[in-house]
Design a protein around this motif. Structure first.
Motif, short mmCIF file in Angstrom:
data_model
loop_
_atom_site.label_atom_id
_atom_site.label_comp_id
_atom_site.label_asym_id
_atom_site.label_seq_id
_atom_site.Cartn_x
_atom_site.Cartn_y
_atom_site.Cartn_z
N VAL A 220 0.83 -1.20 0.00
CA VAL A 220 0.00 0.00 0.00
C VAL A 220 0.87 1.26 0.00
O VAL A 220 0.55 2.26 -0.65
N ALA A 221 2.01 1.21 0.70
CA ALA A 221 2.93 2.35 0.73
C ALA A 221 3.55 2.58 -0.64
O ALA A 221 3.66 3.73 -1.11
N ILE A 222 3.98 1.51 -1.30
CA ILE A 222 4.54 1.65 -2.66
C ILE A 222 3.48 2.22 -3.60
O ILE A 222 3.77 3.07 -4.44
N CYS A 223 2.24 1.75 -3.44
CA CYS A 223 1.13 2.27 -4.24
C CYS A 223 0.99 3.78 -4.02
O CYS A 223 0.80 4.54 -4.98
N GLY A 224 1.10 4.22 -2.77
CA GLY A 224 0.98 5.64 -2.47
C GLY A 224 2.09 6.46 -3.10
O GLY A 224 1.86 7.57 -3.61
N ILE A 225 3.31 5.93 -3.08
CA ILE A 225 4.44 6.65 -3.68
C ILE A 225 4.24 6.83 -5.18
O ILE A 225 4.42 7.93 -5.73
N LEU A 226 3.86 5.76 -5.85
CA LEU A 226 3.68 5.83 -7.30
C LEU A 226 2.51 6.73 -7.69
O LEU A 226 2.59 7.49 -8.67
N CYS A 227 1.41 6.68 -6.92
CA CYS A 227 0.29 7.58 -7.19
C CYS A 227 0.70 9.04 -6.95
O CYS A 227 0.25 9.94 -7.65
N GLY A 228 1.56 9.25 -5.94
CA GLY A 228 2.05 10.60 -5.68
C GLY A 228 2.85 11.14 -6.85
O GLY A 228 2.72 12.31 -7.23
N ILE A 229 3.71 10.30 -7.42
CA ILE A 229 4.50 10.73 -8.59
C ILE A 229 3.58 11.00 -9.78
O ILE A 229 3.77 11.97 -10.52
N ALA A 230 2.56 10.13 -9.95
CA ALA A 230 1.62 10.33 -11.06
C ALA A 230 0.88 11.66 -10.93
O ALA A 230 0.73 12.41 -11.91
N GLY A 231 0.39 11.96 -9.72
CA GLY A 231 -0.32 13.22 -9.51
C GLY A 231 0.59 14.43 -9.70
O GLY A 231 0.19 15.44 -10.29
N ALA A 232 1.83 14.32 -9.19
CA ALA A 232 2.77 15.42 -9.35
C ALA A 232 3.09 15.66 -10.82
O ALA A 232 3.24 16.81 -11.26
N TYR A 233 3.17 14.59 -11.60
CA TYR A 233 3.43 14.75 -13.03
C TYR A 233 2.29 15.49 -13.72
O TYR A 233 2.51 16.33 -14.60
N ARG A 244 -9.49 21.91 -10.84
CA ARG A 244 -10.45 21.01 -10.21
C ARG A 244 -10.65 19.73 -11.02
O ARG A 244 -10.83 19.77 -12.23
N ASP A 245 -10.58 18.58 -10.33
CA ASP A 245 -10.80 17.26 -10.93
C ASP A 245 -9.89 17.02 -12.13
O ASP A 245 -10.31 16.42 -13.13
N MET A 246 -8.64 17.45 -12.05
CA MET A 246 -7.75 17.35 -13.19
C MET A 246 -7.32 15.92 -13.48
O MET A 246 -6.82 15.64 -14.57
N SER A 247 -7.50 15.01 -12.54
CA SER A 247 -7.17 13.60 -12.83
C SER A 247 -8.12 13.01 -13.86
O SER A 247 -7.77 12.07 -14.57
N ALA A 248 -9.34 13.55 -13.95
CA ALA A 248 -10.28 13.26 -15.05
C ALA A 248 -10.49 11.77 -15.29
O ALA A 248 -10.52 11.32 -16.43
N GLY A 249 -10.61 11.00 -14.22
CA GLY A 249 -10.89 9.57 -14.37
C GLY A 249 -9.69 8.72 -14.71
O GLY A 249 -9.85 7.52 -15.00
N ARG A 250 -8.49 9.27 -14.66
CA ARG A 250 -7.31 8.48 -15.02
C ARG A 250 -7.07 7.33 -14.05
O ARG A 250 -6.52 6.30 -14.44
N GLY A 251 -7.47 7.50 -12.80
CA GLY A 251 -7.33 6.41 -11.84
C GLY A 251 -8.18 5.22 -12.23
O GLY A 251 -7.74 4.06 -12.10
N TYR A 252 -9.37 5.47 -12.73
CA TYR A 252 -10.25 4.38 -13.15
C TYR A 252 -9.74 3.75 -14.45
O TYR A 252 -9.84 2.53 -14.64
N ILE A 253 -9.21 4.59 -15.34
CA ILE A 253 -8.62 4.05 -16.57
C ILE A 253 -7.43 3.16 -16.23
O ILE A 253 -7.23 2.10 -16.84
N ALA A 254 -6.63 3.58 -15.23
CA ALA A 254 -5.48 2.76 -14.80
C ALA A 254 -5.94 1.42 -14.27
O ALA A 254 -5.29 0.39 -14.50
#
Length: 333
Positions: A220-233, A244-254
């Motif tokens: 779960v910690a590794i998952c958090g690190i990678l999601c953090g890098i994805a959001g920062a990118y 607002r809502d700039m992830s635009a469903g990318r988490g569901y697409i992933a």
């Protein structure tokens, strides 16, 4: 479509596939350990906001990246606490994280910056991750431009190097490196063997004297690190600030890409590139006609989401998740 357009399309594919790939690998670690994580979207969104906000205040993209990772890790810890320690429903926990992130990012952003739920634009170059030129890329591009000036129809496959592979931010290359690293870690190390085993048969791992709770928290910690890098990118690499809502469903697409890839890192790369390609096509070709009938712009932009529906409808065949996925582990007394 000429050669230049093809190169630009492939370049956009790489850029748009990067956050999907990072989130997909994040979900892979978590789900391989038996913890389903619907909250990838929320973690990316929280990381995008805090990375942009802190990068603007500090003037450093690296400090913003660290802030984004910390925000994502905090939500990952919350998910782990609910799913692992208190043995709650993993799907409900993930959905709650998505709602929490969607609301908090807007409220905090409005309170902090008063710009309608967005952060100020990152105009300082040091507050964003700029492009990195690979060796000889500039010289190859100059030679290609000179050849094109003499012959407009000139085609040079070195464009795949200087246009498609070169000129991305450091986070893109970090995401590419994460694929073979994930494969090696999961399939060539003792940690990876135990992580995969705890997602299939946690009781057997516990019997061998290995902590199921510890392994799942590590995943779960590794998952958090990678999601953090994805959001920062998203906020400091692909864009120049948070909206607002700039992830635009990318988490569901992933998550759909993860199912498409059948929980394997190399297949995850190919799946995310496919989604990235459809996203790039939708952004670039918005005035197409089919048999003289114009295709709506909204349909082109919805292509990645349509593929998600097709995948989840079972077109790719039966994908078998980890056997113990979604089930809290209760140690026998």
């Amino acid at each position: 479509m000429d050669f230049n357009t093809l190169l630009q399309l492939l370049d956009s594919t790489v850029r748009l596939a990067t956050p999907l790939l990072l989130a997909c690998l994040a979900g892979l670690y978590s789900e391989r350990s038996g913890i389903f994580d619907i909250g990838l979207e929320g973690k990316m969104l929280a990381a995008a906001f805090f990375s942009a906000a802190v990068a603007f205040v500090s003037g450093s993209a690296w400090v913003g990246l660290l802030a984004g990772i910390c925000a994502s890790l905090l939500l990952s810890g919350l998910h782990g606490l609910a799913s692992i320690t208190f043995r709650g429903n993993q799907l409900i926990s993930g959905v709650a994280i998505n709602f929490l992130a969607a609301g908090l990012t807007v409220v905090i952003s409005q309170t902090w910056f008063s710009q309608g739920g967005r952060t100020p634009a990152l105009t300082d170059p040091s507050s964003r991750f700029g492009p990195v030129d690979l060796p000889f890329a500039r010289a190859m591009e100059a030679r290609y431009d000179a050849a094109r000036a003499a012959d407009p129809g000139h085609v040079d496959l070195t464009g795949l190097y200087w246009e498609v592979l070169s000129g991305h931010s450091i986070l893109v290359y970090l995401a590419a490196l994460a694929v073979p690293l994930t494969w090696w870690l999961l399939f060539r190390t003792r940690f990876g063997l135990r992580l995969r085993a705890v997602g299939e048969n946690p009781a057997a791992v516990d019997t061998a004297g290995v902590s199921v709770v510890g392994l799942r928290y590590a995943a779960v910690a590794i998952c958090g690190i990678l999601c953090g890098i994805a959001g920062a990118y998203l906020a400091t690499g692909l864009s120049a600030g948070f909206v607002r809502d700039m992830s635009a469903g990318r988490g569901y697409i992933a998550l759909a890409a993860l199912i498409f890839a059948k929980w394997r890192p190399w297949y995850a790369l190919y799946a995310c590139l496919l989604f990235g390609l459809l996203d790039a096509v939708g952004n670039r070709f918005q005035n197409l006609e089919l048999f003289g009938i114009p295709i709506p712009v909204q349909f082109m932009q919805a292509l990645p989401y349509i593929l998600v529906v097709v995948i989840l409808a079972g077109l790719v065949g039966k994908a078998i998740p980890p056997r113990a996925g979604g089930e809290p582990y209760v140690k026998e007394r």
